[in-house]
Design an enzyme around this catalytic site. Structure first.
Site, short mmCIF file in Angstrom:
data_model
loop_
_atom_site.label_atom_id
_atom_site.label_comp_id
_atom_site.label_asym_id
_atom_site.label_seq_id
_atom_site.Cartn_x
_atom_site.Cartn_y
_atom_site.Cartn_z
N TYR A 83 -0.96 -2.16 -3.51
CA TYR A 83 -0.38 -0.95 -3.27
C TYR A 83 1.37 -1.37 -3.00
CZ TYR A 83 0.96 3.18 -0.37
OH TYR A 83 1.63 4.32 0.15
N HIS A 139 -15.22 4.38 -5.85
CA HIS A 139 -15.06 3.46 -4.87
C HIS A 139 -16.28 2.40 -4.72
CE1 HIS A 139 -11.96 5.74 -2.84
NE2 HIS A 139 -12.58 6.55 -2.34
N SER A 178 -4.73 3.95 7.72
CA SER A 178 -4.84 5.12 7.12
C SER A 178 -6.25 5.70 7.26
CB SER A 178 -4.53 4.68 5.64
OG SER A 178 -4.36 5.89 4.70
N ARG A 219 -5.19 -2.68 -1.03
CA ARG A 219 -3.96 -2.36 0.00
C ARG A 219 -3.98 -3.47 1.21
NH1 ARG A 219 -2.71 3.50 2.76
NH2 ARG A 219 -0.16 2.96 3.17
N SER A 234 -6.66 2.98 -0.20
CA SER A 234 -5.79 2.22 -0.60
C SER A 234 -4.91 2.63 -1.71
CB SER A 234 -6.79 1.01 -1.38
OG SER A 234 -7.54 0.58 -0.13
N GLY A 235 -4.72 4.03 -1.84
CA GLY A 235 -3.80 4.38 -3.16
C GLY A 235 -4.50 4.98 -4.18
N THR A 236 -5.96 5.53 -3.98
CA THR A 236 -6.50 6.02 -4.96
C THR A 236 -5.83 7.33 -5.63
OG1 THR A 236 -8.48 5.81 -3.25
CG2 THR A 236 -9.03 6.89 -5.60
P1 A3P Z 1 -1.15 6.73 4.66
O1 A3P Z 1 -2.32 7.04 5.34
O2 A3P Z 1 -0.92 5.24 5.17
O3 A3P Z 1 -0.03 7.37 4.59
P2 A3P Z 1 -6.26 7.18 -0.88
O4 A3P Z 1 -5.63 7.90 -1.99
O5 A3P Z 1 -7.12 6.02 -1.34
O6 A3P Z 1 -7.08 8.34 -0.28
O7 A3P Z 1 -5.16 6.68 0.00
C1 A3P Z 1 -4.36 7.62 0.88
C2 A3P Z 1 -3.09 6.92 1.14
O8 A3P Z 1 -2.26 6.59 -0.01
C3 A3P Z 1 -2.39 7.47 2.31
O9 A3P Z 1 -1.62 6.43 3.10
C4 A3P Z 1 -1.49 8.48 1.68
O10 A3P Z 1 -0.43 8.95 2.28
C5 A3P Z 1 -1.16 7.39 0.58
N1 A3P Z 1 -0.61 7.93 -0.47
C6 A3P Z 1 -1.07 9.26 -1.28
N2 A3P Z 1 -0.34 9.67 -2.38
C7 A3P Z 1 0.37 8.82 -2.53
C8 A3P Z 1 1.68 8.60 -3.52
N3 A3P Z 1 1.83 9.49 -4.48
N4 A3P Z 1 2.42 7.52 -3.43
C9 A3P Z 1 2.16 6.47 -2.44
N5 A3P Z 1 1.22 6.77 -1.55
C10 A3P Z 1 0.42 7.63 -1.54
#
Ligand code: A3P
Length: 309
Positions: free
Chosen positions: A204, A115, A145, A137, A49-51
């Site tokens: 997100y 989480h 994702s 997200r 979700s953008g961790t």
């Molecule tokens: P997608 O698979 O849709 O590209 P988490 O960080 O919770 O593991 O989530 C990973 C998701 O956040 C992935 O999404 C990844 O590409 C996206 N992500 C990682 N770094 C990011 C950033 N700096 N800005 C925006 N999205 C990012």
């Protein structure tokens, strides 16, 4: 027990959430040992979700006066190395509890990620004055994702991942690591309504749409607002640029590194598309229908809405 998308087993534990056994160990250990301090910052997300982004943004905001942007540790270390998970088994050994992980120099703040769902969060986090930032997200992009991430994990470990159809079937029953996702999100959503000074609840999609606004909002919430001099110098823009998907994805550390211990994901797994709406490339009409119905059923009446474009 039920299979997660990468084929490994999940078990239901506290309050019916689904976990891998190693995560149960991590949660128990965090519940027993993690002592939050009043100036700590806890970043909480449902996986995918953008961790990684939230960790980078928070680190950049809090440490902005310690490093010139061209020397930021974010350029040479993955955000998960700079902001440790309080419950991640990778960070535990017989002699270590999470507090010993503090390695953030020159700062009164410690930033941690997790989480852990709301009902299981270590008590000291809720009982201290530390602040929480939660990022959620839209469930369609989160699902896609998560599936891609698990396919990569399975390929890396040479196991057989579930198909997208099989994965959707699991999700419709709430079966995903740290799931059901809606319970996770709603737990923190409700808590943020009750206690908005304690929990900043972000989406997100909103942060993607207006990153500058949310960087400013986060800094204010975390008690380190930008001065007018900083604003005039373009510091908010610098932070947004430094932490952008485009910048982070292409950093050497994120292209070639891997988290500890052996078997942990490659850093590159955390950077895929970084877009809002990528689900349109994967979901068939029946799949979309199923997820929309699920969202309607689970979120209606809560006041929490997601824009599906
Ligand atoms: P997608 O698979 O849709 O590209 P988490 O960080 O919770 O593991 O989530 C990973 C998701 O956040 C992935 O999404 C990844 O590409 C996206 N992500 C990682 N770094 C990011 C950033 N700096 N800005 C925006 N999205 C990012």
């Amino acid at each position: 027990r039920e299979k997660d998308f990468d084929g490994t087993y999940l078990y239901q534990y506290q309050e019916g959430f689904w976990y891998r056994p190693t995560y149960i160990v991590g949660i128990l250990s965090a519940q027993r040992h993690f002592q939050a301090r009043d100036d700590d910052i806890i970043l909480i997300t449902y996986p995918k979700s953008g961790t990684t982004w939230l960790k980078a943004l928070t680190y950049a905001i809090v440490h902005r006066s310690h490093y010139a942007f061209e020397h930021s540790p974010l350029l040479t270390a993955n955000p998960h190395e700079l902001v440790p998970f309080i419950d991640h088994p990778a960070y535990y050994s017989e002699n270590h509890c999470p507090r010993n992980l503090e390695h953030l120099p020159n700062s009164t703040h410690s930033i941690f990620g997790t989480h852990i769902p709301y009902p299981s969060i270590p008590r000291s986090i809720m009982n201290s004055n530390c602040r929480i930032v939660y990022m959620c997200r839209n469930p369609l992009d989160q699902f896609i994702s998560y599936w891609h991430f698990m396919v990569k994990i399975a390929q890396d470990r040479e196991t057989e991942p579930l198909s997208l159809e099989e994965a959707l079937e699991r999700v419709s029953h709430g079966i995903q690591g740290f799931g059901p996702s809606w319970e996770h999100v709603l737990g923190y959503w409700r808590a943020s309504l009750e206690n908005p000074n304690k929990i900043l609840f972000l989406k997100y999609e909103d942060v993607m749409e207006d990153t500058l606004f949310y960087v400013k909002k986060m800094a204010e919430f975390l008690g380190c607002p930008f001065s007018s001099v900083e604003e005039n110098q373009g510091v908010i823009e610098e932070i947004s640029k430094l932490c952008s998907f485009e910048n982070m994805k292409d950093l050497e550390v994120n292209k070639t590194g891997r988290l500890v211990p052996p078997g942990a994901p490659k850093n590159s797994f955390f950077f895929r598309e970084g877009k809002v709406g990528d689900w349109t490339n994967y979901l068939t009409s029946p799949m979309l229908e199923c997820l929309k119905n699920l969202m309607e059923e689970k979120f209606s009446g809560s006041g929490l809405t997601f824009r599906i474009t």
